[in-house]
Structure formats: structure tokens, C-alpha cells
Scaffold this motif. Structure first.
Motif, PDB file in Angstrom:
ATOM      1  N   PRO A 211       0.833  -1.206   0.000  1.00 42.60           N
ATOM      2  CA  PRO A 211       0.000   0.000   0.000  1.00 42.60           C
ATOM      3  C   PRO A 211       0.869   1.257   0.000  1.00 42.60           C
ATOM      4  O   PRO A 211       1.948   1.275   0.603  1.00 42.60           O
ATOM      5  N   LEU A 212       0.388   2.295  -0.667  1.00 44.19           N
ATOM      6  CA  LEU A 212       1.182   3.524  -0.803  1.00 44.19           C
ATOM      7  C   LEU A 212       1.499   4.163   0.550  1.00 44.19           C
ATOM      8  O   LEU A 212       2.578   4.725   0.737  1.00 44.19           O
ATOM      9  N   GLU A 213       0.593   4.005   1.522  1.00 40.60           N
ATOM     10  CA  GLU A 213       0.886   4.590   2.848  1.00 40.60           C
ATOM     11  C   GLU A 213       2.057   3.873   3.520  1.00 40.60           C
ATOM     12  O   GLU A 213       2.720   4.428   4.396  1.00 40.60           O
ATOM     13  N   LEU A 214       2.326   2.642   3.086  1.00 42.68           N
ATOM     14  CA  LEU A 214       3.489   1.918   3.621  1.00 42.68           C
ATOM     15  C   LEU A 214       4.764   2.315   2.858  1.00 42.68           C
ATOM     16  O   LEU A 214       5.781   2.647   3.473  1.00 42.68           O
ATOM     17  N   THR A 215       4.693   2.306   1.517  1.00 43.79           N
ATOM     18  CA  THR A 215       5.913   2.599   0.753  1.00 43.79           C
ATOM     19  C   THR A 215       6.395   4.026   0.970  1.00 43.79           C
ATOM     20  O   THR A 215       7.586   4.296   0.882  1.00 43.79           O
ATOM     21  N   GLU A 216       5.491   4.943   1.305  1.00 45.78           N
ATOM     22  CA  GLU A 216       5.994   6.311   1.510  1.00 45.78           C
ATOM     23  C   GLU A 216       6.808   6.437   2.795  1.00 45.78           C
ATOM     24  O   GLU A 216       7.520   7.418   2.991  1.00 45.78           O
ATOM     25  N   TRP A 230      16.143   7.445  -7.829  1.00 45.11           N
ATOM     26  CA  TRP A 230      15.727   6.054  -8.001  1.00 45.11           C
ATOM     27  C   TRP A 230      16.340   5.128  -6.953  1.00 45.11           C
ATOM     28  O   TRP A 230      15.832   4.043  -6.691  1.00 45.11           O
ATOM     29  N   ARG A 231      17.433   5.561  -6.361  1.00 45.24           N
ATOM     30  CA  ARG A 231      18.082   4.709  -5.353  1.00 45.24           C
ATOM     31  C   ARG A 231      17.237   4.553  -4.083  1.00 45.24           C
ATOM     32  O   ARG A 231      17.435   3.634  -3.301  1.00 45.24           O
ATOM     33  N   ASN A 232      16.315   5.475  -3.879  1.00 49.62           N
ATOM     34  CA  ASN A 232      15.456   5.382  -2.696  1.00 49.62           C
ATOM     35  C   ASN A 232      14.470   4.229  -2.838  1.00 49.62           C
ATOM     36  O   ASN A 232      13.805   4.094  -3.856  1.00 49.62           O
ATOM     37  N   ARG A 233      14.402   3.402  -1.797  1.00 48.13           N
ATOM     38  CA  ARG A 233      13.471   2.262  -1.832  1.00 48.13           C
ATOM     39  C   ARG A 233      12.029   2.748  -1.965  1.00 48.13           C
ATOM     40  O   ARG A 233      11.177   2.057  -2.513  1.00 48.13           O
ATOM     41  N   SER A 234      11.746   3.940  -1.435  1.00 54.28           N
ATOM     42  CA  SER A 234      10.384   4.487  -1.517  1.00 54.28           C
ATOM     43  C   SER A 234      10.003   4.798  -2.969  1.00 54.28           C
ATOM     44  O   SER A 234       8.828   4.831  -3.308  1.00 54.28           O
ATOM     45  N   VAL A 235      11.021   4.997  -3.815  1.00 54.10           N
ATOM     46  CA  VAL A 235      10.772   5.236  -5.248  1.00 54.10           C
ATOM     47  C   VAL A 235      10.750   3.895  -5.991  1.00 54.10           C
ATOM     48  O   VAL A 235       9.815   3.584  -6.731  1.00 54.10           O
ATOM     49  N   GLN A 236      11.771   3.066  -5.758  1.00 50.14           N
ATOM     50  CA  GLN A 236      11.896   1.781  -6.461  1.00 50.14           C
ATOM     51  C   GLN A 236      10.679   0.879  -6.268  1.00 50.14           C
ATOM     52  O   GLN A 236      10.258   0.188  -7.179  1.00 50.14           O
ATOM     53  N   GLN A 237      10.149   0.861  -5.049  1.00 51.52           N
ATOM     54  CA  GLN A 237       9.139  -0.143  -4.718  1.00 51.52           C
ATOM     55  C   GLN A 237       7.720   0.427  -4.645  1.00 51.52           C
ATOM     56  O   GLN A 237       6.808  -0.233  -4.169  1.00 51.52           O
ATOM     57  N   ARG A 238       7.550   1.644  -5.114  1.00 46.08           N
ATOM     58  CA  ARG A 238       6.223   2.264  -5.070  1.00 46.08           C
ATOM     59  C   ARG A 238       5.338   1.658  -6.156  1.00 46.08           C
ATOM     60  O   ARG A 238       5.673   1.673  -7.329  1.00 46.08           O
ATOM     61  N   ALA A 239       4.195   1.121  -5.755  1.00 50.56           N
ATOM     62  CA  ALA A 239       3.292   0.480  -6.721  1.00 50.56           C
ATOM     63  C   ALA A 239       2.595   1.526  -7.580  1.00 50.56           C
ATOM     64  O   ALA A 239       2.153   2.554  -7.075  1.00 50.56           O
ATOM     65  N   ASP A 240       2.492   1.236  -8.874  1.00 49.09           N
ATOM     66  CA  ASP A 240       1.721   2.128  -9.740  1.00 49.09           C
ATOM     67  C   ASP A 240       0.270   1.627  -9.823  1.00 49.09           C
ATOM     68  O   ASP A 240      -0.068   0.563  -9.286  1.00 49.09           O
ATOM     69  N   GLN A 241      -0.561   2.397 -10.490  1.00 49.40           N
ATOM     70  CA  GLN A 241      -1.990   2.078 -10.544  1.00 49.40           C
ATOM     71  C   GLN A 241      -2.285   0.708 -11.165  1.00 49.40           C
ATOM     72  O   GLN A 241      -3.042  -0.077 -10.597  1.00 49.40           O
ATOM     73  N   PRO A 242      -1.688   0.372 -12.335  1.00 46.66           N
ATOM     74  CA  PRO A 242      -1.974  -0.949 -12.921  1.00 46.66           C
ATOM     75  C   PRO A 242      -1.622  -2.097 -11.970  1.00 46.66           C
ATOM     76  O   PRO A 242      -2.304  -3.123 -11.943  1.00 46.66           O
ATOM     77  N   THR A 243      -0.553  -1.928 -11.183  1.00 49.97           N
ATOM     78  CA  THR A 243      -0.138  -2.968 -10.236  1.00 49.97           C
ATOM     79  C   THR A 243      -1.194  -3.159  -9.157  1.00 49.97           C
ATOM     80  O   THR A 243      -1.615  -4.288  -8.859  1.00 49.97           O
ATOM     81  N   LEU A 244      -1.629  -2.062  -8.559  1.00 52.19           N
ATOM     82  CA  LEU A 244      -2.633  -2.145  -7.491  1.00 52.19           C
ATOM     83  C   LEU A 244      -3.955  -2.699  -8.025  1.00 52.19           C
ATOM     84  O   LEU A 244      -4.616  -3.503  -7.361  1.00 52.19           O
ATOM     85  N   GLU A 245      -4.290  -2.324  -9.249  1.00 52.15           N
ATOM     86  CA  GLU A 245      -5.542  -2.828  -9.856  1.00 52.15           C
ATOM     87  C   GLU A 245      -5.449  -4.328 -10.143  1.00 52.15           C
ATOM     88  O   GLU A 245      -6.395  -5.083  -9.896  1.00 52.15           O
ATOM     89  N   PHE A 246      -4.307  -4.752 -10.665  1.00 49.89           N
ATOM     90  CA  PHE A 246      -4.103  -6.175 -10.970  1.00 49.89           C
ATOM     91  C   PHE A 246      -4.232  -7.013  -9.697  1.00 49.89           C
ATOM     92  O   PHE A 246      -4.904  -8.048  -9.674  1.00 49.89           O
TER      93      PHE A 246
END
Length: 295
Positions: A211-216, A230-246
Motif C-alpha cells: 500500500p502507498l501509505e506503507l511505501t511512503e 531512483w536509489r530510494n526504496r520508496s521510489v523503487q518499490q512504489r506500486a503504480d496504478q496498474p499494479t494495485l488494480e491487478f
């Protein structure tokens, strides 16, 4: 060196197979081969990385021998190689060419110098054709039916799924067969995420679709220059919309019976949906495997 697998966990997954069968599930082998075709930088990388996986090849051979002895289907959920090299890919083609394998890609399958650049679709494209040529099935999306069970391998190596992958999975669902999904990175489940965060000093959970509240809250250094963010894990592992929908859609599919994955280098089992448990396997370079009876 001739060694045996040291940690084989036996599990049974009820999928409604037309005839029961068994498989050996491994992940994260991390071959580190190089030869005269590679440059000095790659040779140095291999030397350094091999220290982390000194028994990778021996344990992989033990995997093959164990599976052959017991007549098991072979499932590998990514990071078979540690980085792209001609020698690694030749070795993969040779090893996977002898048995019936179903494979899912890992992030290291496309890694050229391990952590040197932002890894995304463009980065992957630089080595995709070369890597794909050594593997037995399509690395982006593949389906293989065995005894009435549909094994579907889906690439989530950069913590995301695409809408195209969802469309392909919808077609698989239409076949009406029970599905066992293979992917590299575990899909977010709450308890495993907590455990991963604890293991990683709260930096990140290494899961797809958190969930985005966790990755932030993941590791973030705003002082990094823009091109290094991009080196920040909060950037690398942030889910995009298609991922959350899938993932939201997948949870509602009663035909999904199990998810097999790796990446975390530890054993973990947690319910993903009403009909499916996610099984994360520990590292093959350390002699770990699941022996699965599909019934």
C-alpha cells in the motif's frame, strides 16, 4: 563439490489436479560465471559477487539430482543468474535444456552490473532478447498446463504488473482451470511485510503492491540529486496504478490456488486471497527448496 540440498520443506497444495503430481520449487540461485568474452569490470564484479554465493552451482546441481531421482517437475522463480554475462546465459541454456522447467524472471536476470543504474523497462530492454534466448519459456508471461493445473509465470521483477499482463491473466482465467502463479517478488501480504520490514531495519519490505501509505515510509534520502532519486526504496518499490488494480482483481479470482515466489531469501507462507496462499521459498544458493505435492 558434491552436496545435498539442506532445507527441503514438504508441502501439499490442493488445486484439483486431474492426477496428483509433485514439483520442486527453487528460487534465487545467483550464478556468477564470466569468461574471456567479458570485460574487466564484469570479471571484477563476478569475483566480488561470488563471495556471497560460494555454493550456488553445487546446490543447483543438487537440485537437479534430487528432482531427477524423484521425478519432480522443476519450478524456478527468478534470480537464477546474478548478472548478465555470456557465460551465465550459456550455463542456463545448458542446465535448463535437460529437464522440464517452468521459470519466472528475477530482477538479477537483467542486471548488468548489479545496482549500477535505475532498473526499469528501458534498462531491461537492453538485455531482454539475449536473456530470453537462454530460458525455456516466455519471461514476461507464460502458461503451462500440467494434469489440469495451469502454471502461469508473470514478471514482477521491478515491483510492478502491467495492464497487458492483467489482460493475459484474464485470458488464462477464461480457460477455467485452477491456477498456480509463479512470480519473483512476493505480492504484498500484511504479516510478511511486517516481518520483512523488521529484517531490513524498516527500510523497505521488498514486496510488489505494498500500500502507498506503507511505501511512503520506506527509506528515502531527499538530498540525493534528481537523477539518483531512483536509489530510494520508496521510489523503487512504489506500486503504480496498474499494479494495485491487478492485485485487487487477482484477489477476487477463485481459480487462483497458490502463488509461488522467492526474492526474500526466506521461507514464508501467508494467505493472499480466499482461495490462495502465497509460498515464498528461501534461497537455492543456500540449499533451500519446497517439495510440493499438487493434489
Amino acid at each position: 563439490q558434491n552436496i545435498e540440498l539442506k532445507d527441503i520443506r514438504r508441502i501439499s497444495i490442493s488445486v484439483g489436479a486431474t492426477k496428483p503430481f509433485s514439483a520442486l520449487h527453487v528460487s534465487d540461485t545467483h550464478f556468477t560465471r564470466v569468461d574471456h568474452r567479458d570485460n574487466e569490470r564484469k570479471k571484477k564484479l563476478a569475483q566480488n559477487r561470488a563471495k556471497s554465493f560460494p555454493k550456488a552451482e553445487a546446490y543447483f546441481d543438487a537440485t537437479l539430482q534430487y528432482a531427477q531421482r524423484k521425478g519432480l517437475l522443476l519450478l524456478h522463480t527468478g534470480d537464477l543468474i546474478d548478472f548478465v554475462s555470456a557465460a551465465n546465459l550459456d550455463y542456463v541454456a545448458e542446465k535448463l535444456g535437460t529437464d522440464h522447467w517452468i521459470t519466472a524472471a528475477g530482477n538479477h536476470e537483467y542486471s548488468q552490473y548489479v545496482g549500477e543504474a535505475r532498473e526499469d523497462a528501458n534498462y531491461k530492454a537492453q538485455s531482454y532478447q539475449k536473456v530470453q534466448a537462454s530460458f525455456p519459456n516466455d519471461l514476461t508471461f507464460a502458461s503451462c498446463i500440467i494434469n489440469g493445473v495451469n502454471f502461469v509465470a508473470v514478471d514482477d521483477v521491478y515491483y510492478n504488473f502491467t495492464s497487458q499482463q492483467q489482460q493475459l491473466m484474464e485470458k488464462e482465467i477464461e480457460k477455467g482451470l485452477p491456477i498456480v502463479m509463479l512470480c519473483h517478488v512476493p505480492i504484498y501480504t500484511p504479516e510478511h511485510a511486517k516481518e520483512q520490514l523488521a529484517n531490513n531495519n524498516g527500510r523497505c519490505a521488498y514486496m510488489t503492491g505494498a500500500p502507498l501509505e506503507l511505501t511512503e515510509k520506506y527509506q528515502c534520502d531527499p538530498s540525493l540529486p534528481e537523477e539518483e532519486q531512483w536509489r530510494n526504496r520508496s521510489v523503487q518499490q512504489r506500486a503504480d496504478q496498474p499494479t494495485l488494480e491487478f492485485i485487487a482483481w487477482l484477489k477476487k479470482q477463485p481459480l487462483l490456488k497458490a502463488i509461488l515466489c522467492g526474492h526474500a531469501h526466506e521461507f514464508y507462507q501467508e494467505r493472499f486471497s480466499p482461495t490462495a496462499i502465497q509460498y515464498t521459498v528461501a534461497a537455492n544458493y543456500d540449499g533451500a527448496a519446497y517439495e510440493i505435492d499438487f493434489v
